[in-house]
Design a protein around this motif. Structure first.
Motif, PDB file in Angstrom:
ATOM      1  N   ARG A 149       6.443  -2.020  -5.501  1.00 43.69           N
ATOM      2  CA  ARG A 149       5.835  -0.698  -5.682  1.00 43.69           C
ATOM      3  C   ARG A 149       4.397  -0.773  -5.193  1.00 43.69           C
ATOM      4  NH1 ARG A 149       6.601  -2.981 -10.707  1.00 43.69           N
ATOM      5  NH2 ARG A 149       4.694  -3.494 -11.872  1.00 43.69           N
ATOM      6  N   SER A 150       3.794   0.366  -5.045  1.00 45.67           N
ATOM      7  CA  SER A 150       2.434   0.425  -4.519  1.00 45.67           C
ATOM      8  C   SER A 150       1.475  -0.345  -5.432  1.00 45.67           C
ATOM      9  CB  SER A 150       1.982   1.885  -4.413  1.00 45.67           C
ATOM     10  OG  SER A 150       0.694   1.966  -3.846  1.00 45.67           O
ATOM     11  N   GLY A 173      12.519   6.911   7.068  1.00 48.04           N
ATOM     12  CA  GLY A 173      13.372   6.763   5.897  1.00 48.04           C
ATOM     13  C   GLY A 173      12.629   6.029   4.808  1.00 48.04           C
ATOM     14  N   LYS A 174      13.332   5.132   4.124  1.00 48.59           N
ATOM     15  CA  LYS A 174      12.692   4.310   3.088  1.00 48.59           C
ATOM     16  C   LYS A 174      11.873   3.229   3.787  1.00 48.59           C
ATOM     17  CE  LYS A 174      16.231   5.016  -0.464  1.00 48.59           C
ATOM     18  NZ  LYS A 174      17.208   4.355  -1.357  1.00 48.59           N
ATOM     19  N   VAL A 175      10.597   3.179   3.455  1.00 48.88           N
ATOM     20  CA  VAL A 175       9.681   2.297   4.158  1.00 48.88           C
ATOM     21  C   VAL A 175       8.765   1.577   3.178  1.00 48.88           C
ATOM     22  CG1 VAL A 175       7.932   4.091   4.490  1.00 48.88           C
ATOM     23  CG2 VAL A 175       8.040   2.180   6.095  1.00 48.88           C
ATOM     24  N   VAL A 176       8.300   0.391   3.576  1.00 46.70           N
ATOM     25  CA  VAL A 176       7.297  -0.389   2.842  1.00 46.70           C
ATOM     26  C   VAL A 176       6.201  -0.753   3.831  1.00 46.70           C
ATOM     27  CG1 VAL A 176       6.784  -2.539   1.620  1.00 46.70           C
ATOM     28  CG2 VAL A 176       8.926  -1.340   1.162  1.00 46.70           C
ATOM     29  N   ILE A 177       4.924  -0.490   3.435  1.00 47.91           N
ATOM     30  CA  ILE A 177       3.775  -0.839   4.262  1.00 47.91           C
ATOM     31  C   ILE A 177       2.920  -1.842   3.491  1.00 47.91           C
ATOM     32  CG2 ILE A 177       1.727   0.011   5.448  1.00 47.91           C
ATOM     33  CD1 ILE A 177       3.074   2.710   5.708  1.00 47.91           C
ATOM     34  N   LEU A 178       2.617  -2.971   4.156  1.00 45.32           N
ATOM     35  CA  LEU A 178       1.808  -4.029   3.542  1.00 45.32           C
ATOM     36  C   LEU A 178       0.494  -4.160   4.287  1.00 45.32           C
ATOM     37  CD1 LEU A 178       4.486  -6.887   3.129  1.00 45.32           C
ATOM     38  CD2 LEU A 178       3.888  -5.081   1.490  1.00 45.32           C
ATOM     39  N   ARG A 179      -0.595  -4.430   3.514  1.00 40.94           N
ATOM     40  CA  ARG A 179      -1.892  -4.693   4.121  1.00 40.94           C
ATOM     41  C   ARG A 179      -2.231  -6.169   3.912  1.00 40.94           C
ATOM     42  NH1 ARG A 179      -5.817  -1.920   6.180  1.00 40.94           N
ATOM     43  NH2 ARG A 179      -4.828   0.050   5.589  1.00 40.94           N
ATOM     44  N   HIS A 180      -2.638  -6.826   4.976  1.00 40.44           N
ATOM     45  CA  HIS A 180      -2.967  -8.260   4.938  1.00 40.44           C
ATOM     46  C   HIS A 180      -4.442  -8.419   5.287  1.00 40.44           C
ATOM     47  CE1 HIS A 180       1.456  -8.743   5.221  1.00 40.44           C
ATOM     48  NE2 HIS A 180       1.371  -7.816   6.168  1.00 40.44           N
ATOM     49  N   GLY A 181      -5.266  -8.399   4.285  1.00 37.95           N
ATOM     50  CA  GLY A 181      -6.698  -8.486   4.520  1.00 37.95           C
ATOM     51  C   GLY A 181      -7.238  -7.178   5.065  1.00 37.95           C
ATOM     52  N   SER A 182      -8.297  -7.280   5.851  1.00 36.63           N
ATOM     53  CA  SER A 182      -8.946  -6.076   6.357  1.00 36.63           C
ATOM     54  C   SER A 182      -8.513  -5.704   7.771  1.00 36.63           C
ATOM     55  CB  SER A 182     -10.473  -6.263   6.338  1.00 36.63           C
ATOM     56  OG  SER A 182     -10.844  -7.387   7.141  1.00 36.63           O
ATOM     57  N   ARG A 183      -7.868  -6.594   8.506  1.00 41.18           N
ATOM     58  CA  ARG A 183      -7.551  -6.334   9.902  1.00 41.18           C
ATOM     59  C   ARG A 183      -6.066  -6.058  10.161  1.00 41.18           C
ATOM     60  NH1 ARG A 183      -9.284 -10.615  13.959  1.00 41.18           N
ATOM     61  NH2 ARG A 183      -8.737  -8.871  15.334  1.00 41.18           N
ATOM     62  N   VAL A 217       0.824  -1.214   0.000  1.00 42.76           N
ATOM     63  CA  VAL A 217       0.000   0.000   0.000  1.00 42.76           C
ATOM     64  C   VAL A 217       0.858   1.264   0.000  1.00 42.76           C
ATOM     65  CG1 VAL A 217      -1.950  -1.144   1.088  1.00 42.76           C
ATOM     66  CG2 VAL A 217      -0.189  -0.067   2.513  1.00 42.76           C
ATOM     67  N   PHE A 218       2.148   1.105   0.342  1.00 43.36           N
ATOM     68  CA  PHE A 218       3.044   2.263   0.292  1.00 43.36           C
ATOM     69  C   PHE A 218       4.480   1.760   0.170  1.00 43.36           C
ATOM     70  CE2 PHE A 218       5.838   5.461   2.163  1.00 43.36           C
ATOM     71  CZ  PHE A 218       5.413   6.619   1.529  1.00 43.36           C
ATOM     72  N   ALA A 219       5.252   2.429  -0.699  1.00 47.09           N
ATOM     73  CA  ALA A 219       6.669   2.133  -0.866  1.00 47.09           C
ATOM     74  C   ALA A 219       7.360   3.452  -1.218  1.00 47.09           C
ATOM     75  CB  ALA A 219       6.887   1.090  -1.962  1.00 47.09           C
ATOM     76  N   GLY A 220       8.086   4.031  -0.246  1.00 49.21           N
ATOM     77  CA  GLY A 220       8.762   5.309  -0.466  1.00 49.21           C
ATOM     78  C   GLY A 220       9.287   5.854   0.853  1.00 49.21           C
ATOM     79  N   ARG A 221       9.642   7.122   0.843  1.00 50.04           N
ATOM     80  CA  ARG A 221      10.158   7.768   2.062  1.00 50.04           C
ATOM     81  C   ARG A 221       8.996   8.287   2.930  1.00 50.04           C
ATOM     82  NH1 ARG A 221      15.272   9.028   3.221  1.00 50.04           N
ATOM     83  NH2 ARG A 221      16.906   8.456   1.719  1.00 50.04           N
ATOM     84  N   LYS A 222       9.237   8.187   4.254  1.00 47.68           N
ATOM     85  CA  LYS A 222       8.184   8.622   5.168  1.00 47.68           C
ATOM     86  C   LYS A 222       8.842   9.164   6.441  1.00 47.68           C
ATOM     87  CE  LYS A 222       3.742   7.057   7.009  1.00 47.68           C
ATOM     88  NZ  LYS A 222       2.897   7.911   6.162  1.00 47.68           N
ATOM     89  N   GLY A 223       9.193  10.447   6.465  1.00 47.69           N
ATOM     90  CA  GLY A 223       9.751  11.119   7.642  1.00 47.69           C
ATOM     91  C   GLY A 223      10.942  10.403   8.222  1.00 47.69           C
ATOM     92  N   GLY A 224      10.886  10.219   9.583  1.00 47.71           N
ATOM     93  CA  GLY A 224      11.996   9.569  10.275  1.00 47.71           C
ATOM     94  C   GLY A 224      12.126   8.086   9.963  1.00 47.71           C
ATOM     95  N   GLN A 277       4.132 -14.507   1.375  1.00 48.06           N
ATOM     96  CA  GLN A 277       4.849 -14.662   2.631  1.00 48.06           C
ATOM     97  C   GLN A 277       6.269 -15.181   2.373  1.00 48.06           C
ATOM     98  OE1 GLN A 277       3.965 -17.992   5.430  1.00 48.06           O
ATOM     99  NE2 GLN A 277       3.316 -16.337   6.815  1.00 48.06           N
ATOM    100  N   GLY A 278       7.257 -14.510   2.965  1.00 48.95           N
ATOM    101  CA  GLY A 278       8.648 -14.887   2.775  1.00 48.95           C
ATOM    102  C   GLY A 278       9.312 -14.237   1.587  1.00 48.95           C
ATOM    103  N   GLN A 279       8.579 -13.476   0.778  1.00 48.44           N
ATOM    104  CA  GLN A 279       9.170 -12.810  -0.382  1.00 48.44           C
ATOM    105  C   GLN A 279      10.010 -11.626   0.064  1.00 48.44           C
ATOM    106  OE1 GLN A 279       6.314 -11.773  -3.401  1.00 48.44           O
ATOM    107  NE2 GLN A 279       7.692 -10.274  -4.375  1.00 48.44           N
ATOM    108  N   VAL A 280      11.180 -11.434  -0.554  1.00 47.83           N
ATOM    109  CA  VAL A 280      12.061 -10.313  -0.215  1.00 47.83           C
ATOM    110  C   VAL A 280      11.450  -9.024  -0.775  1.00 47.83           C
ATOM    111  CG1 VAL A 280      14.363  -9.323  -0.507  1.00 47.83           C
ATOM    112  CG2 VAL A 280      14.090 -11.803  -0.180  1.00 47.83           C
ATOM    113  N   ILE A 281      11.296  -8.025   0.118  1.00 45.03           N
ATOM    114  CA  ILE A 281      10.708  -6.753  -0.301  1.00 45.03           C
ATOM    115  C   ILE A 281      11.698  -5.592  -0.193  1.00 45.03           C
ATOM    116  CG2 ILE A 281       8.368  -7.477   0.299  1.00 45.03           C
ATOM    117  CD1 ILE A 281       8.689  -5.950   2.934  1.00 45.03           C
ATOM    118  N   GLY A 282      12.820  -5.808   0.486  1.00 45.54           N
ATOM    119  CA  GLY A 282      13.813  -4.739   0.632  1.00 45.54           C
ATOM    120  C   GLY A 282      15.041  -5.262   1.341  1.00 45.54           C
ATOM    121  N   TYR A 283      15.967  -4.285   1.721  1.00 43.14           N
ATOM    122  CA  TYR A 283      17.238  -4.660   2.323  1.00 43.14           C
ATOM    123  C   TYR A 283      17.547  -3.704   3.479  1.00 43.14           C
ATOM    124  CZ  TYR A 283      17.548  -7.331  -1.982  1.00 43.14           C
ATOM    125  OH  TYR A 283      17.275  -8.185  -3.021  1.00 43.14           O
TER     126      TYR A 283
END
Length: 503
Positions: free
Chosen positions: A455-456, A429-439, A420-427, A462-468
């Motif tokens: 990317r968004s 730094g580089k961040v990735v946010i994932l949504r897993h269902g509705s909860r 749902v998000f892949a980019g910079r976010k304040g403190g 599960q277990g897939q590499v998303i960053g370093y």
């Protein structure tokens, strides 16, 4: 017989006289008629009775051949005696010839020899003495059939044997820095042959031939004209890629896989200092130890939860090929006791072919989320609402866990979801946010870079590499900041109860 041609014949009483009486009346005329029939009509004579005997005198021609013996026995009896003697002699010879087989003689075709006449008997005796019969018919009432002759064993043609003997394989071992073209050149084959071979291979076969490692072997069989007849690429002890080529250049690829023998083994150990040391002492390889940690990794944090005195038991397979151990197979069942609580898992393959581990109640050991998203060295900061920020130097809630790890360590998605998000976010730094269902949602911060394709809007497994791992944003060193949220509320990733995976 007297000189006058008269032969006195005396018929005494008793048995001979009785025999004559049966043939004719015991009168003078009766004897006369009987002797006349025997001696012929040309014999003339008279008979007179003297007591109990009758004496007859006959005129017999001098050239008449006497039918009587000197002792008075009839000549006909002598002929019968010789006939019986010959018959007995022939029968004795026949029985002597048949004695080894204890049966009647048969012909070469298996039919019994006829014994209807003396001539046939003599012929059989002569044949048996000169030619041994090939079969004997048993004298039992119900003879058993003779066994059918054995068929000669089929042998390969001499031409094929000669071809096998003349085939000579040339073997090349992959050395450090080798390429497939260099190996073909050492085998006496041109780059054109290699190009034609690779052009006929599919994607997997081409990739296997190009991905060679030191120690692997290639065997070449050359034709009489120097061309490639067959190639065997021995990837390991179980897998071989076989290529057969015709004189016209057409090649056929075949992947050969040997099936090793799996022998179940059992190991148990108690942890004193670390999991790996206890596993090695029990005879487990590092690969099996990692597999064991992966089975219980959804329930046990092997970096934080392991305590001295924890113990485990593993039932696994050892693989043997031609009587030699070549490695370990899968874990069939395992038990891990952590802090007094027992976790058990059994390997099971369902009818659709999907294999996984389940607890004794049939629930999957796999959870919807991994407990940790990175192979870390230590936890540098835990979940806390009253933590002092190391850079801002003020109390600021730390709503996640910091995992210290070397720069560039891969970061994995803890569950299936959507970016749902892949980019910079304040403190962060580089961040990735994932949504897993509705909860559920997870956050991964302070990354050095993103994995390819992240990317968004992109879905991940599960277990897939998303960053370093990095130290972008407000960070004093390379680490991963990980947050776990349920309905938007932060929860401690180390202690939150993870939901069960879908069956």
């Amino acid at each position: 017989m007297n000189p006058h041609g008269r032969m006195p014949i005396t018929c005494p009483g008793g048995m001979q006289n009785a025999r004559l009486q049966r043939q004719a009346p015991a009168t003078r005329h009766g004897h006369h008629d009987l002797l006349t029939r025997r001696l012929g009509t040309d014999s003339v004579g008279s008979c007179k009775r003297q007591g109990k005997s009758v004496t007859c005198s006959y005129n017999i021609r001098p050239d008449y051949k006497s039918l009587a013996t000197t002792d008075g026995s009839p000549g006909r009896l002598r002929r019968i005696g010789w006939f019986l003697f010959g018959a007995v002699f022939s029968t004795s010879g026949l029985l002597y010839a048949l004695q080894p087989g204890e049966g009647s003689a048969t012909t070469e075709t298996g039919q019994p020899l006829p014994l209807a006449s003396s001539e046939a008997t003599t012929s059989v005796s002569t044949r048996i003495r000169t030619q041994r019969p090939t079969s004997v018919a048993l004298a039992n009432p119900a003879p058993e059939p003779l066994p059918a002759p054995r068929e000669p064993e089929a042998r390969p043609p001499a031409v094929e044997k000669a071809d096998v003997e003349t085939e000579k394989w040339h073997e090349e071992s992959v050395a450090r820095g080798d390429s497939l073209a260099r190996i073909f050149e050492r085998a006496g084959l041109s780059a054109r042959t290699l190009h034609a071979l690779l052009a006929q291979a599919d994607g997997k076969q081409r990739a296997a031939l190009r991905r060679i490692y030191p120690g692997q072997r290639l065997r070449f069989l050359l034709a009489d004209d120097g061309g490639l007849k067959a190639l065997e690429f021995i990837e390991d002890r179980l897998h071989t890629l076989r290529v057969d080529c015709t004189p016209s250049g057409t090649c056929r690829f075949e992947r050969q896989v040997k099936q090793p023998d799996a022998v179940p083994r059992h190991a148990t150990a108690t942890i004193r200092s670390s999991l790996f040391k206890a596993a090695r002492k029990a005879g487990l390889s590092d690969a099996l130890t990692m597999e064991l940690a992966g089975i219980f990794g959804w329930d046990i944090d092997f970096a934080l939860d392991i305590r001295e005195g924890d113990r485990f038991t593993v039932l696994y397979e050892e693989l043997y090929l031609d009587g030699e151990k070549i490695g370990n197979g899968e874990i069939l069942a395992a038990e891990f006791i952590n802090r007094g609580r027992a976790y058990r898992a059994v390997r099971y393959t369902d009818p659709s072919g999907r294999t996984d581990y389940y607890d004794p109640e049939g629930r999957s050991m796999r959870k919807a989320f991994l407990r940790t998203p990175v192979a870390f060295t230590r936890i540098s900061s835990r979940f806390s609402l009253g933590r002092r920020h190391p850079i801002l130097n003020r109390i600021r809630a730390h709503k996640g866990v910091d995992y210290a790890a070397p720069y560039g360590t891969p970061v994995k998605a803890t569950g299936d979801g959507k970016v749902v998000f892949a980019g910079r976010k304040g403190g962060y730094g580089k961040v990735v946010i994932l949504r897993h269902g509705s909860r559920y949602s997870t956050l991964y911060a302070h990354l050095s870079r993103y994995a390819r394709g992240i990317r968004s809007g992109r879905r991940v497994r599960q277990g897939q590499v998303i960053g370093y791992v990095g130290q972008s944003g407000l960070a004093t060193g390379p680490h991963l900041h990980y947050e776990f949220r349920i309905n938007g509320v932060h929860r401690n990733p180390l202690t939150v109860r993870l939901p069960e995976a879908a069956p």
